[in-house]
Scaffold this active site. Sequence first.
Site, mmCIF file in Angstrom:
data_model
loop_
_atom_site.group_PDB
_atom_site.id
_atom_site.type_symbol
_atom_site.label_atom_id
_atom_site.label_comp_id
_atom_site.label_asym_id
_atom_site.label_seq_id
_atom_site.Cartn_x
_atom_site.Cartn_y
_atom_site.Cartn_z
ATOM 1 C CD GLU A 305 -3.322 -0.314 2.041
ATOM 2 O OE1 GLU A 305 -4.402 -0.869 1.912
ATOM 3 O OE2 GLU A 305 -3.048 0.380 3.032
ATOM 4 C CG HIS A 326 8.114 -29.387 -0.509
ATOM 5 N ND1 HIS A 326 8.792 -30.509 -0.904
ATOM 6 C CD2 HIS A 326 8.793 -28.890 0.556
ATOM 7 C CE1 HIS A 326 9.821 -30.714 -0.095
ATOM 8 N NE2 HIS A 326 9.848 -29.741 0.796
ATOM 9 C CE LYS A 440 -12.452 1.438 1.178
ATOM 10 N NZ LYS A 440 -11.887 2.429 2.083
HETATM 11 O O1 PA5 Z 1 -3.373 1.421 5.805
HETATM 12 C C1 PA5 Z 1 -4.502 1.821 5.666
HETATM 13 O O2 PA5 Z 1 -4.791 3.039 5.817
HETATM 14 C C2 PA5 Z 1 -5.653 0.908 5.320
HETATM 15 O O3 PA5 Z 1 -5.243 -0.374 5.066
HETATM 16 C C3 PA5 Z 1 -6.653 0.878 6.460
HETATM 17 O O4 PA5 Z 1 -6.029 0.417 7.624
HETATM 18 C C4 PA5 Z 1 -7.842 -0.015 6.143
HETATM 19 O O5 PA5 Z 1 -8.427 0.353 4.921
HETATM 20 C C5 PA5 Z 1 -8.885 0.074 7.248
HETATM 21 O O6 PA5 Z 1 -9.317 1.397 7.407
HETATM 22 P P1 PA5 Z 1 -10.087 1.879 8.681
HETATM 23 O O7 PA5 Z 1 -9.213 1.701 9.863
HETATM 24 O O8 PA5 Z 1 -10.384 3.315 8.403
HETATM 25 O O9 PA5 Z 1 -11.334 1.052 8.782
#
Ligand code: PA5
Length: 464
Positions: A305, A326, A440
């Site tokens: 990310e 494996h 989303k």
């Molecule tokens: O790193 C990030 O910002 C995302 O992976 C969030 O942790 C994830 O989308 C969950 O978001 P939230 O804590 O707002 O529910």
Amino acid sequence: MLILRTIFPSTTNYFFYTMIRLDSKHTSCGICESEIAALAPAAQNANALLHSGEGAGNDFLGWVNLPSSITPEELNAIGATASRLATKAEVIIVIGIGGSYLGAKAVLDAMSSSFHFLQKERKHPYILFAGNNLSETYTAELLEATKEYSIAAIVISKSGTTTEPAVAFRLIKAEIEARYGKQEAKERIASVTDAARGALKTLSTAEGYDTFVIPDNVGGRFSVLTPVGLLPLAAAGINIAELVRGAKDMEAATAEGVPFEQNIAAQYAAVRNVLYQKGYKIEILASYEPRLQYIAEWWKQLYGESEGKEHKGIFPASVTLTADLHSMGQYIQEGERTLFETVISVAQPEGKVIIEADGDNLDGLNFLAGKRLDEVNKMAELGVVLAHVDGGVPNIRIELPAINEYYIGALLYFFEKACGISGYILGVNPFNQPGVEAYKKNMFALLDKPGYEEASAAIKARLK
Ligand code: PA5
């Protein structure tokens, strides 16, 4: 062969041994010291930007000094709520996704026996996770499996609006309220969310839950050392003070001003970028300890990310060995030469298993008699590293003396710091995730969420 080595935190208690092995036969796919030295200023500069707050995404740098700024009072407050939940419930359901899930899961798995679910006498509650998927099967199973147990919940969402945990929480909240009544439910539910914004904040205030704050300037995937990770871990009986202490020592060991030769986070970031620039587009995090599998899952989110944007970035993958030798071993050894591998090696196993001699030796294994199983594991690891290097897969080695809270805390911070540095070297903002929104939008349009009417019409027309 090129070796980078850093001793942490002291010469007698080393932490990381970062090793980049290159075989002279494969210089075309390897890197040399001068190439790393050439990226060292960029790595040092990137680290300085993380500390000065002058780089991209600088409103999300709260994690940089987090370990050294957590107070004993904060840890005590977390501990108090965790103890209350643990006293009340045999099972605590932790609801969250992405950065609001993976850190706690990673540390919990690393610190737990692989067979903890068979323990007859339990000192701490079972920790189960929900809200990290939309599977009806998983959710139905969870609700069914916990029927005979007393339950409590920790709901975690920074935005407070993420669909997966919100749906799961609606169901689990209803179950807790149905079982214990609304008043007692308040004692069995705690939340972790933004200080002021989001539906979860509104709901927590209205219901009167114990609520912990995810600081504004800490993004989800960098939040494991906030209540996001610490509250569920404390409820599970993990020593969170030790986790933070390890992270704090690593914060000092990788701080601005630490020379490149001693800063393992800067070194790791530089090395992976040298490799990336030479065409190694995939990094495989490998470990020989099954307990570390979710550390790899957390690491994949952190790096994926943070770096995968603007059509750039190393693709983070992982394997648990020797199992995956494996399955994935063939590809790693002989597939496309775009891979490099980072091995987390654990020096000291827990427990002792010695392979006995067998009178008949029908399995032909008497050559191992008297050896500890860990010695066999270590020789497998060394053999694999050498084979992969010979096959053209550069290797980085990270050695932990043992799996405990202190070293895991240090490891988490090490990866976070290196990730920030690496993202800046790559030239991206490591602290946003614009791409996560695309699915989303489609999902809400397909589900006719109010406000998505136009997108809804467009997507349905497209699917006709
Ligand atoms: O790193 C990030 O910002 C995302 O992976 C969030 O942790 C994830 O989308 C969950 O978001 P939230 O804590 O707002 O529910």
